[in-house]
Design an enzyme around this catalytic site. Structure first.
Site, PDB file in Angstrom:
ATOM      1  N   ARG A  78       0.793  -1.234   0.000  1.00  0.00           N
ATOM      2  CA  ARG A  78       0.000   0.000   0.000  1.00  0.00           C
ATOM      3  C   ARG A  78       0.825   1.283   0.000  1.00  0.00           C
ATOM      4  O   ARG A  78       1.925   1.309   0.545  1.00  0.00           O
ATOM      5  CB  ARG A  78      -0.935   0.007   1.216  1.00  0.00           C
ATOM      6  N   HIS A 103      -1.082  -2.467  -4.255  1.00  0.00           N
ATOM      7  CA  HIS A 103      -0.418  -3.249  -5.302  1.00  0.00           C
ATOM      8  C   HIS A 103      -0.349  -2.501  -6.644  1.00  0.00           C
ATOM      9  O   HIS A 103      -0.517  -3.082  -7.715  1.00  0.00           O
ATOM     10  CB  HIS A 103      -1.082  -4.611  -5.482  1.00  0.00           C
ATOM     11  N   HIS A 174       2.718 -12.962  -5.227  1.00  0.00           N
ATOM     12  CA  HIS A 174       1.594 -13.032  -4.287  1.00  0.00           C
ATOM     13  C   HIS A 174       0.978 -14.432  -4.241  1.00  0.00           C
ATOM     14  O   HIS A 174      -0.250 -14.573  -4.122  1.00  0.00           O
ATOM     15  CB  HIS A 174       0.554 -11.980  -4.677  1.00  0.00           C
ATOM     16  N   ASP A 247      -2.233  -9.961   8.719  1.00  0.00           N
ATOM     17  CA  ASP A 247      -2.046  -9.291   7.433  1.00  0.00           C
ATOM     18  C   ASP A 247      -1.071  -8.146   7.692  1.00  0.00           C
ATOM     19  O   ASP A 247      -1.441  -6.974   7.639  1.00  0.00           O
ATOM     20  CB  ASP A 247      -3.385  -8.785   6.890  1.00  0.00           C
ATOM     21  N   GLU A 305       4.703 -12.594   1.296  1.00  0.00           N
ATOM     22  CA  GLU A 305       5.162 -11.734   0.204  1.00  0.00           C
ATOM     23  C   GLU A 305       6.413 -10.977   0.644  1.00  0.00           C
ATOM     24  O   GLU A 305       6.340 -10.146   1.550  1.00  0.00           O
ATOM     25  CB  GLU A 305       4.059 -10.732  -0.147  1.00  0.00           C
TER      26      GLU A 305
HETATM   27  C1  BGC Z   1      -2.476  -7.437   1.474  1.00  0.00           C
HETATM   28  C2  BGC Z   1      -3.882  -7.801   1.891  1.00  0.00           C
HETATM   29  C3  BGC Z   1      -4.739  -7.953   0.664  1.00  0.00           C
HETATM   30  C4  BGC Z   1      -4.102  -9.001  -0.234  1.00  0.00           C
HETATM   31  C5  BGC Z   1      -4.867  -9.194  -1.519  1.00  0.00           C
HETATM   32  C6  BGC Z   1      -1.937  -8.508   0.581  1.00  0.00           C
HETATM   33  O1  BGC Z   1      -0.674  -8.135   0.142  1.00  0.00           O
HETATM   34  O2  BGC Z   1      -1.638  -7.247   2.589  1.00  0.00           O
HETATM   35  O3  BGC Z   1      -4.414  -6.793   2.734  1.00  0.00           O
HETATM   36  O4  BGC Z   1      -6.056  -8.318   1.014  1.00  0.00           O
HETATM   37  O5  BGC Z   1      -2.788  -8.607  -0.544  1.00  0.00           O
HETATM   38  O6  BGC Z   1      -4.929  -8.024  -2.218  1.00  0.00           O
END
Ligand code: BGC
Length: 339
Positions: A78, A103, A174, A247, A305
């Site tokens: 983010r 992303h 991812h 998360d 990730e």
């Molecule tokens: C994020 C999550 C998100 C997921 C799918 C992850 O990298 O930290 O918050 O829901 O990606 O977009």
């Protein structure tokens, strides 16, 4: 080996490539440079596919946005307010999650057709040219991702890039792992995780780091000793309430920076990287129909990730994801499987 992976709405043909090595078999598509499947033996020699994915390229277009197996760039995770300063220039990205950018926005690299550069039985290299201004970022960037399967059960993903202006490079993969097999229809909560990181980033309600690096000591975030993921995930602890489970980003403290184990199958995956951070996302919002029509529900896959810390563009005190014009960006992550 290669096969047809579907025709996209614009008429482009997607291809699925198979590579083998080190006891593993993987498939990768040129659509979004996704890792589609990864076959790993268990302790009895039974082989299962341990990553979540879709049956064809269109599945990646029409899915619910979970980024299954996605190559994410130019910037993973983010950016608060979808904007930041790069030198004297204000960079404006698309806000695709409230006011923030996730992303790199709606036009992610995982939704582009990549070009095949080279492949062999054990590896594949794909290329994407990201034009000047792409996703709001400066410069034309030439980006490569290489998947290789190496001896002793190693999947290695390498990222290389070069840009003609100063920009951001923070690529990740991812993939969601379920070491019992993607098709088991069970949450990965009994699988054990080790994260040696001593610190993690607490986030605000919008999943943006508050700026604090908090010690895991005495908290449900402490994975320095092996622990079933489900043991503390629903503990009464603010960072877990705010993100509906794990998360968060952990510091990468040593190598491996994460070990995931499935006691049932005997499979283990050790992750090593040159990145400073690792986001552990426990699939708290998973709701996808995947390969073979299998439903992937709540916490049925675990994403690990490797990346710069989320929103690091706003935190000069943290490692920085900026590259200079003409500078070679390189990053790699190895996922070593044993069984
Ligand atoms: C994020 C999550 C998100 C997921 C799918 C992850 O990298 O930290 O918050 O829901 O990606 O977009």
């Amino acid at each position: 080996m290669k096969k047809n992976f579907g025709i996209l709405p614009d008429g482009t043909q997607a291809t699925l490539y198979t590579i083998t090595g080190g006891g593993l078999t993987a498939t990768v598509t040129d659509f979004g440079a996704h890792l589609v499947s990864l076959f790993v033996p268990d302790r009895n020699g039974n082989v299962d596919d341990v990553v979540l994915g879709y049956d064809d390229a269109n599945g990646y277009l029409t899915g619910n946005g979970a980024y299954l197996g996605a190559t994410v760039g130019r910037n993973a995770n983010r950016v608060k307010g979808a904007s930041f300063m790069l030198g004297d220039t204000r960079i404006r990205m698309s806000a695709n999650e409230g006011e923030n950018n996730l992303h790199s926005g709606p036009d992610g690299f995982h939704l582009r057709m990549w070009n095949l550069v080279r492949r062999g039985p054990h590896f594949i290299t794909l290329n994407l040219v990201s034009p000047q201004g792409d996703q709001g970022f400066p410069g034309k960037a030439d980006i490569y991702v290489t998947y290789s399967l190496e001896k002793d059960g190693v999947l290695r993903i390498r990222y290389d890039g070069i840009c003609d202006r100063d920009t951001v490079m923070n690529m990740t993969n991812h993939s969601y792992f379920n070491l019992a097999g993607h098709h088991r229809g069970e949450a990965a909560m009994k699988q054990e995780l080790i994260l040696p990181g001593r610190f993690f980033n607490p986030d605000d309600a919008e999943n943006i780091p508050t700026g604090e690096l908090r010690s895991v000591d005495g908290t449900p975030m402490d994975f320095r000793q092996p622990k079933p993921i489900g043991r503390d995930i629903d503990c009464d602890y603010d960072p877990l309430h705010l993100q509906a489970g794990y998360d968060h980003n952990w510091e990468v403290f040593c190598s491996p920076c994460a070990i995931l184990r499935d006691p049932g199958s005997g499979r283990e995956m050790a992750v090593s990287t040159d990145c400073p951070g690792i986001q552990f996302y426990a699939g708290n919002f998973l709701n996808e129909t995947g390969k073979g029509g299998i439903s992937y529900g709540f916490r049925e896959g675990i994403a690990l990730e490797t990346q710069f810390y989320p929103d690091s563009v706003h935190h000069s005190e943290w490692p920085q994801p900026f590259v200079k014009a003409g500078e070679h960006y390189h990053s790699e992550t190895a996922y070593k499987f044993s069984w």
